[in-house]
Design an enzyme around this catalytic site. Structure first.
Site, PDB file in Angstrom:
ATOM      1  N   GLY A 147       5.651  -4.378   6.056  1.00 24.77           N
ATOM      2  CA  GLY A 147       6.021  -5.697   6.274  1.00 24.77           C
ATOM      3  C   GLY A 147       6.031  -6.830   5.453  1.00 24.77           C
ATOM      4  N   ASP A 153       0.877   1.887   9.117  1.00 22.20           N
ATOM      5  CA  ASP A 153       0.722   0.860  10.368  1.00 22.20           C
ATOM      6  C   ASP A 153       1.710   0.937  11.455  1.00 22.20           C
ATOM      7  OD1 ASP A 153      -1.397   0.243   8.843  1.00 22.20           O
ATOM      8  OD2 ASP A 153      -0.324  -1.171   8.112  1.00 22.20           O
ATOM      9  N   ARG A 170       0.433  -4.948  -4.864  1.00 23.94           N
ATOM     10  CA  ARG A 170       0.517  -5.744  -3.992  1.00 23.94           C
ATOM     11  C   ARG A 170       1.039  -7.003  -4.381  1.00 23.94           C
ATOM     12  NH1 ARG A 170      -0.462  -3.915   1.007  1.00 23.94           N
ATOM     13  NH2 ARG A 170      -2.334  -2.565   1.500  1.00 23.94           N
ATOM     14  N   MET A 189      -7.072   2.613  10.489  1.00 21.64           N
ATOM     15  CA  MET A 189      -6.386   1.542   9.820  1.00 21.64           C
ATOM     16  C   MET A 189      -5.308   1.384  10.954  1.00 21.64           C
ATOM     17  SD  MET A 189      -5.731   2.527   5.741  1.00 21.64           S
ATOM     18  CE  MET A 189      -7.273   1.949   4.660  1.00 21.64           C
ATOM     19  N   GLY A 190      -4.337   0.456  10.353  1.00 19.93           N
ATOM     20  CA  GLY A 190      -3.296  -0.054  11.155  1.00 19.93           C
ATOM     21  C   GLY A 190      -3.014  -1.531  11.034  1.00 19.93           C
ATOM     22  N   GLY A 222       0.666  -1.090   0.109  1.00 16.33           N
ATOM     23  CA  GLY A 222       0.012  -0.064   0.032  1.00 16.33           C
ATOM     24  C   GLY A 222       0.705   1.327   0.133  1.00 16.33           C
ATOM     25  N   GLN A 269      -6.731   8.161   5.199  1.00 19.37           N
ATOM     26  CA  GLN A 269      -5.208   8.044   6.118  1.00 19.37           C
ATOM     27  C   GLN A 269      -4.120   7.974   5.291  1.00 19.37           C
ATOM     28  OE1 GLN A 269      -6.752   5.725  10.002  1.00 19.37           O
ATOM     29  NE2 GLN A 269      -8.046   5.260   7.970  1.00 19.37           N
ATOM     30  N   ARG A 270      -4.282   7.683   4.265  1.00 19.91           N
ATOM     31  CA  ARG A 270      -2.854   7.310   3.188  1.00 19.91           C
ATOM     32  C   ARG A 270      -2.689   8.306   2.253  1.00 19.91           C
ATOM     33  NH1 ARG A 270      -3.586   1.233   1.815  1.00 19.91           N
ATOM     34  NH2 ARG A 270      -3.243   2.066  -0.166  1.00 19.91           N
ATOM     35  N   ARG A 315     -24.267  11.697  21.830  1.00 15.25           N
ATOM     36  CA  ARG A 315     -23.792  10.951  20.891  1.00 15.25           C
ATOM     37  C   ARG A 315     -22.699  10.036  21.452  1.00 15.25           C
ATOM     38  NH1 ARG A 315     -25.407  13.228  15.019  1.00 15.25           N
ATOM     39  NH2 ARG A 315     -27.801  12.619  14.968  1.00 15.25           N
TER      40      ARG A 315
END
Ligand code: F6P
Length: 359
Positions: free
Chosen positions: A116, A141, A78, A183-184, A16, A284-285, A176
């Site tokens: 990884g 991550d 990937r 993510m992670g 990613g 997030q990326r 509320r």
């Protein structure tokens, strides 16, 4: 001009993407070209480009103006060399083809920027394919074994923290529970760091299986104290502890299977307080890296060029305090860096009354 053992290097980005990849490519490339007069071969689309023998020479102009850009100019995939999916869906080992391309590109070393999975793939290329490899640690991550930190992480923490800040103001206007899924992958670094920075009231991470009743009670307690809202930061890999209420009976009707959806539904049932769920996802990326990530990527990139010059192959260029270390890939590949249960961030969160899901 400094002497060096590597005359021609290949560089690719795999897995990613994350912010800081372009900064790292720029750094490796500029130091290799400028300081060491090496040739730099850019390989597109991660290991797919290597297997398919696609490449082009990179010069200084290619590396200019990219420091602040998100994504990767080399693009990524990937694809795994030892588990390559053919057009007909069959999976085959293409390590041999990758080794052929490496020879064809006349490389002395391949620099792989990845997470990884990439560490594992690079290790295989070295052991089974006979290639010289060096890796750099990138991932939001932050879970690569052997390095203090990975580039991309700081930017993701910033984005996730801003999301929590924004949830605060809308949550405050209502009564509320706001559940935010971050993510992670299988670790909780991102949710923990952003949860603390954003002042989340509960933080659920994979390393600490949660008890939904404990989380609900912490929210009821806040409600009794007149706090009209609660923010729950959930890592995508968080799971209920064995023997506690699970989310299985409140699966999302649209079958997204997001843990945050299950947590939100269950908390609503247990507390009687309305819940809303946000899954932040690939936001997030995306986008420009923070200064911290730009600096880290630049430092590790020049360190990689130094290692290439010295002929230090088969290593991850790891961040260690204010400096770097070449950690043997054999020590890194196949391992994952989890949040230790006694990590300072966990202790600190507990001390200020943040529910970590287990009590
Ligand atoms: O490893 C980075 C990461 O963003 C993880 O946090 C997440 O689980 C995964 O990649 C998402 O992968 P993809 O972009 O392939 O959907």
């Amino acid at each position: 001009m400094a002497k060096c053992k590597t005359r021609r290097l290949g560089i690719l980005t795999a897995g990613g993407d994350c912010p800081g990849l372009n900064a790292a490519i720029r750094s490796v490339g500029k130091a290799a070209l400028g300081t060491y007069a090496m040739e730099v071969v850019g390989i597109p689309d991660g290991f797919a480009g290597l297997i398919e023998n696609r490449w082009r020479l990179l010069g200084m102009p290619d590396l200019s103006g990219i420091l602040a850009q998100g994504g990767t100019l080399l693009r990524t995939s990937r694809v795994k060399p030892d588990k390559y999916e053919l057009a007909d869906g069959r999976v085959t080992d293409m390590t041999g083809a990758a080794a052929e391309s490496y020879k064809n590109m006349a490389l002395d070393c391949l620099v792989c920027l990845g997470g990884g999975g990439t560490q594992k793939n690079a290790m295989n290329l070295m052991k089974k394919g006979g290639m010289n490899v060096i890796t750099l640690p990138k991932t939001i991550d932050n879970d690569i074994w052997g390095t203090d930190v990975c580039f991309g992480f700081d930017t993701a923490v910033n984005i996730a923290t801003e999301a929590i800040d924004r949830l605060h103001s809308t949550a405050d206007s209502h009564r509320r529970i706001m559940v935010l899924e971050l993510m992670g992958n299988k670790t909780g670094w991102l949710a923990l760091a952003a949860g603390i920075a954003g002042g989340a009231d509960a933080i659920l991470i994979p390393e600490i299986p949660y008890d939904m009743e404990a989380v609900a009670e912490s929210i009821r307690e806040r409600d009794r104290r007149g706090k009209r809202f609660s923010i729950v930061a959930v890592a995508e890999g968080a799971r209920p502890a064995k023997g506690t209420i699970s989310g299985d009976d409140v699966q999302d009707a649209d079958e997204t299977h997001h843990v945050a959806t299950q947590v939100g539904r269950r908390l609503e049932n247990l507390t009687g307080i309305e819940a809303r769920v946000t899954v932040l996802g690939h936001v997030q990326r995306g986008g420009s890296p923070t200064p911290t990530d730009r600096i880290l990527a630049t430092r590790l990139g020049t360190a990689a060029a130094d290692a290439l010059a010295a002929g230090t192959y088969g290593v991850l260029i790891a961040a260690r305090g204010d400096t770097w270390e070449a950690v043997p890939l054999a020590d890194v590949a196949g391992k994952r860096r989890f949040v230790p249960l006694d990590h300072d961030m966990v202790t600190s969160a507990r001390r200020i009354g943040t529910c970590m899901g287990d009590e």
